[in-house]
Design an enzyme around this catalytic site. Structure first.
Site, PDB file in Angstrom:
ATOM      1  N   HIS A   1     -38.774 -36.490 -94.804  1.00  0.00           N
ATOM      2  CA  HIS A   1     -40.188 -35.696 -94.609  1.00  0.00           C
ATOM      3  C   HIS A   1     -39.421 -34.248 -93.657  1.00  0.00           C
ATOM      4  O   HIS A   1     -40.299 -33.471 -94.057  1.00  0.00           O
ATOM      5  CB  HIS A   1     -40.667 -36.691 -93.147  1.00  0.00           C
ATOM      6  N   GLU A   2     -38.447 -34.585 -92.780  1.00  0.00           N
ATOM      7  CA  GLU A   2     -38.609 -33.263 -91.935  1.00  0.00           C
ATOM      8  C   GLU A   2     -37.305 -32.183 -93.144  1.00  0.00           C
ATOM      9  O   GLU A   2     -37.852 -30.704 -92.552  1.00  0.00           O
ATOM     10  CB  GLU A   2     -37.196 -33.552 -90.853  1.00  0.00           C
TER      11      GLU A   2
ATOM     12  N   CYS B   1     -48.021 -37.086 -89.433  1.00  0.00           N
ATOM     13  CA  CYS B   1     -46.640 -35.846 -89.233  1.00  0.00           C
ATOM     14  C   CYS B   1     -47.873 -35.173 -87.891  1.00  0.00           C
ATOM     15  O   CYS B   1     -49.043 -35.044 -87.996  1.00  0.00           O
ATOM     16  CB  CYS B   1     -47.149 -35.050 -90.842  1.00  0.00           C
ATOM     17  N   LEU B   2     -47.291 -34.226 -87.030  1.00  0.00           N
ATOM     18  CA  LEU B   2     -47.763 -34.000 -86.119  1.00  0.00           C
ATOM     19  C   LEU B   2     -48.506 -33.141 -86.269  1.00  0.00           C
ATOM     20  O   LEU B   2     -49.677 -32.364 -85.870  1.00  0.00           O
ATOM     21  CB  LEU B   2     -46.122 -33.327 -85.204  1.00  0.00           C
TER      22      LEU B   2
ATOM     23  N   HIS C   1     -40.504 -30.514 -94.591  1.00  0.00           N
ATOM     24  CA  HIS C   1     -41.129 -29.630 -94.177  1.00  0.00           C
ATOM     25  C   HIS C   1     -40.404 -27.738 -94.608  1.00  0.00           C
ATOM     26  O   HIS C   1     -40.569 -26.930 -94.372  1.00  0.00           O
ATOM     27  CB  HIS C   1     -40.929 -29.363 -92.639  1.00  0.00           C
TER      28      HIS C   1
ATOM     29  N   GLY D   1     -41.477 -39.210 -84.757  1.00  0.00           N
ATOM     30  CA  GLY D   1     -40.166 -39.171 -84.871  1.00  0.00           C
ATOM     31  C   GLY D   1     -38.456 -38.223 -85.319  1.00  0.00           C
ATOM     32  O   GLY D   1     -37.726 -38.251 -85.512  1.00  0.00           O
TER      33      GLY D   1
ATOM     34  N   GLN E   1     -42.793 -26.231 -87.921  1.00  0.00           N
ATOM     35  CA  GLN E   1     -43.591 -26.673 -87.530  1.00  0.00           C
ATOM     36  C   GLN E   1     -44.787 -26.128 -85.940  1.00  0.00           C
ATOM     37  O   GLN E   1     -45.342 -26.174 -85.347  1.00  0.00           O
ATOM     38  CB  GLN E   1     -43.444 -28.205 -86.676  1.00  0.00           C
TER      39      GLN E   1
END
Ligand code: ZN
Length: 150
Positions: free
Chosen positions: A131-132, A89-90, A135, A46, A52
Protein backbone atom coordinates in the site's frame (compact mmCIF):
# COMPACT_ATOMS: atom_id res chain seq x y z
CA UNK A 1 7.23 17.21 17.02
CA UNK A 2 5.36 18.38 13.99
CA UNK A 3 2.04 17.19 12.70
CA UNK A 4 1.72 17.77 8.97
CA UNK A 5 -1.50 18.19 7.09
CA UNK A 6 -2.66 15.04 5.32
CA UNK A 7 -3.49 15.48 1.65
CA UNK A 8 -6.80 14.06 0.53
CA UNK A 9 -7.78 12.02 -2.53
CA UNK A 10 -8.65 14.95 -4.77
CA UNK A 11 -5.14 16.42 -4.36
CA UNK A 12 -3.19 15.76 -7.55
CA UNK A 13 0.10 15.37 -5.65
CA UNK A 14 -1.12 11.90 -4.60
CA UNK A 15 -1.06 10.90 -8.28
CA UNK A 16 2.56 11.87 -8.91
CA UNK A 17 5.62 9.65 -8.79
CA UNK A 18 7.94 10.37 -5.87
CA UNK A 19 11.65 10.98 -6.36
CA UNK A 20 14.46 8.77 -5.09
CA UNK A 21 16.30 10.17 -2.05
CA UNK A 22 20.00 10.61 -2.88
CA UNK A 23 21.36 11.39 0.57
CA UNK A 24 19.80 10.49 3.91
CA UNK A 25 20.59 13.61 5.92
CA UNK A 26 19.06 15.50 8.86
CA UNK A 27 16.44 17.02 6.59
CA UNK A 28 15.25 13.57 5.50
CA UNK A 29 15.30 12.36 9.13
CA UNK A 30 13.17 15.36 10.11
CA UNK A 31 10.60 14.53 7.44
CA UNK A 32 10.50 10.89 8.65
CA UNK A 33 9.98 12.08 12.23
CA UNK A 34 7.19 14.42 11.13
CA UNK A 35 5.61 11.57 9.17
CA UNK A 36 5.68 9.34 12.26
CA UNK A 37 4.19 12.13 14.41
CA UNK A 38 1.46 12.66 11.81
CA UNK A 39 0.71 8.93 11.59
CA UNK A 40 0.52 8.51 15.38
CA UNK A 41 -1.76 11.56 15.63
CA UNK A 42 -4.45 9.68 13.69
CA UNK A 43 -6.89 7.08 14.99
CA UNK A 44 -5.63 3.83 13.54
CA UNK A 45 -3.14 4.32 10.75
CA UNK A 46 -0.59 1.62 10.05
CA UNK A 47 1.47 3.61 7.61
CA UNK A 48 2.09 6.89 5.86
CA UNK A 49 3.93 7.78 2.65
CA UNK A 50 5.57 11.18 2.06
CA UNK A 51 3.25 12.27 -0.80
CA UNK A 52 0.40 12.10 1.72
CA UNK A 53 1.94 15.10 3.45
CA UNK A 54 2.73 16.79 0.15
CA UNK A 55 6.37 15.69 -0.23
CA UNK A 56 7.31 13.81 -3.41
CA UNK A 57 10.15 11.79 -1.94
CA UNK A 58 10.40 8.01 -1.56
CA UNK A 59 9.85 7.91 2.21
CA UNK A 60 7.52 5.67 4.18
CA UNK A 61 6.75 5.09 7.86
CA UNK A 62 4.94 1.98 9.08
CA UNK A 63 3.78 0.72 12.44
CA UNK A 64 1.61 -2.38 12.32
CA UNK A 65 1.96 -2.93 16.05
CA UNK A 66 5.53 -4.22 15.88
CA UNK A 67 7.19 -0.84 16.32
CA UNK A 68 8.04 2.03 14.02
CA UNK A 69 9.71 1.24 10.70
CA UNK A 70 11.21 4.13 8.69
CA UNK A 71 11.99 3.39 5.06
CA UNK A 72 13.91 5.40 2.49
CA UNK A 73 13.64 4.34 -1.19
CA UNK A 74 11.76 1.11 -0.36
CA UNK A 75 11.52 -1.36 -3.21
CA UNK A 76 9.75 -4.70 -3.49
CA UNK A 77 12.22 -7.35 -4.58
CA UNK A 78 10.01 -10.42 -4.34
CA UNK A 79 6.39 -11.39 -3.74
CA UNK A 80 4.81 -14.69 -2.86
CA UNK A 81 1.27 -15.98 -2.73
CA UNK A 82 -1.90 -13.98 -2.52
CA UNK A 83 -4.28 -12.81 0.19
CA UNK A 84 -7.66 -11.08 0.28
CA UNK A 85 -7.37 -7.89 2.32
CA UNK A 86 -9.43 -4.92 3.40
CA UNK A 87 -7.72 -1.55 3.15
CA UNK A 88 -8.32 2.01 4.06
CA UNK A 89 -6.16 5.10 3.65
CA UNK A 90 -5.65 8.32 5.61
CA UNK A 91 -6.02 10.21 2.34
CA UNK A 92 -9.40 8.60 1.62
CA UNK A 93 -11.33 8.90 4.89
CA UNK A 94 -14.17 6.53 5.73
CA UNK A 95 -13.64 4.33 2.70
CA UNK A 96 -12.69 0.67 2.88
CA UNK A 97 -12.24 -1.71 -0.01
CA UNK A 98 -11.48 -5.33 -0.68
CA UNK A 99 -8.52 -6.20 -2.84
CA UNK A 100 -5.81 -8.79 -3.37
CA UNK A 101 -2.25 -8.41 -2.18
CA UNK A 102 0.67 -10.82 -2.08
CA UNK A 103 0.82 -12.91 1.11
CA UNK A 104 4.53 -12.33 1.57
CA UNK A 105 6.71 -9.47 0.35
CA UNK A 106 10.42 -8.94 0.59
CA UNK A 107 11.69 -5.37 0.31
CA UNK A 108 14.93 -3.57 0.47
CA UNK A 109 15.38 0.03 1.48
CA UNK A 110 17.66 2.36 3.39
CA UNK A 111 17.06 3.08 7.04
CA UNK A 112 17.22 6.56 8.58
CA UNK A 113 21.01 6.26 8.81
CA UNK A 114 21.32 5.55 5.11
CA UNK A 115 22.17 1.87 5.70
CA UNK A 116 20.82 -0.86 3.44
CA UNK A 117 18.18 -3.04 5.05
CA UNK A 118 16.11 -5.97 3.88
CA UNK A 119 12.74 -6.79 5.44
CA UNK A 120 10.18 -9.52 4.93
CA UNK A 121 6.52 -8.84 5.60
CA UNK A 122 3.73 -11.39 5.83
CA UNK A 123 0.00 -10.83 6.19
CA UNK A 124 -0.83 -7.30 7.34
CA UNK A 125 2.75 -6.12 7.05
CA UNK A 126 2.97 -7.38 3.44
CA UNK A 127 -0.26 -5.53 2.67
CA UNK A 128 1.09 -2.37 4.28
CA UNK A 129 4.42 -2.50 2.39
CA UNK A 130 2.47 -2.75 -0.89
CA UNK A 131 0.00 0.00 0.00
CA UNK A 132 2.68 2.51 1.02
CA UNK A 133 5.05 1.72 -1.85
CA UNK A 134 2.10 2.14 -4.25
CA UNK A 135 1.71 5.70 -2.90
CA UNK A 136 5.24 6.45 -4.13
CA UNK A 137 4.05 5.57 -7.64
CA UNK A 138 0.89 7.64 -7.39
CA UNK A 139 -1.30 4.56 -6.98
CA UNK A 140 -4.16 4.52 -4.47
CA UNK A 141 -5.84 1.38 -3.13
CA UNK A 142 -9.08 2.50 -4.76
CA UNK A 143 -7.38 1.81 -8.13
CA UNK A 144 -7.16 -1.85 -7.13
CA UNK A 145 -10.27 -2.38 -5.01
CA UNK A 146 -12.83 -4.81 -6.39
CA UNK A 147 -15.54 -4.02 -3.85
CA UNK A 148 -16.24 -1.36 -1.24
CA UNK A 149 -17.43 -1.90 2.28
CA UNK A 150 -19.78 0.58 3.83
ZN1 ZN B 1 -2.69 5.18 1.93
Amino acid sequence: MAIRQIRLFDDEILRKRSKTVDVVDDRIRQILDDMADTMYDTENAGGLAAPQIGILKRLVVIDMGQGLIKLVNPEIISMEGSQDVIEGCLSIPNTFGKLKRPAKVKIHALNENGEKIMLTGKGDLAKCFCHEIDHLEGILFTDLATEYIK
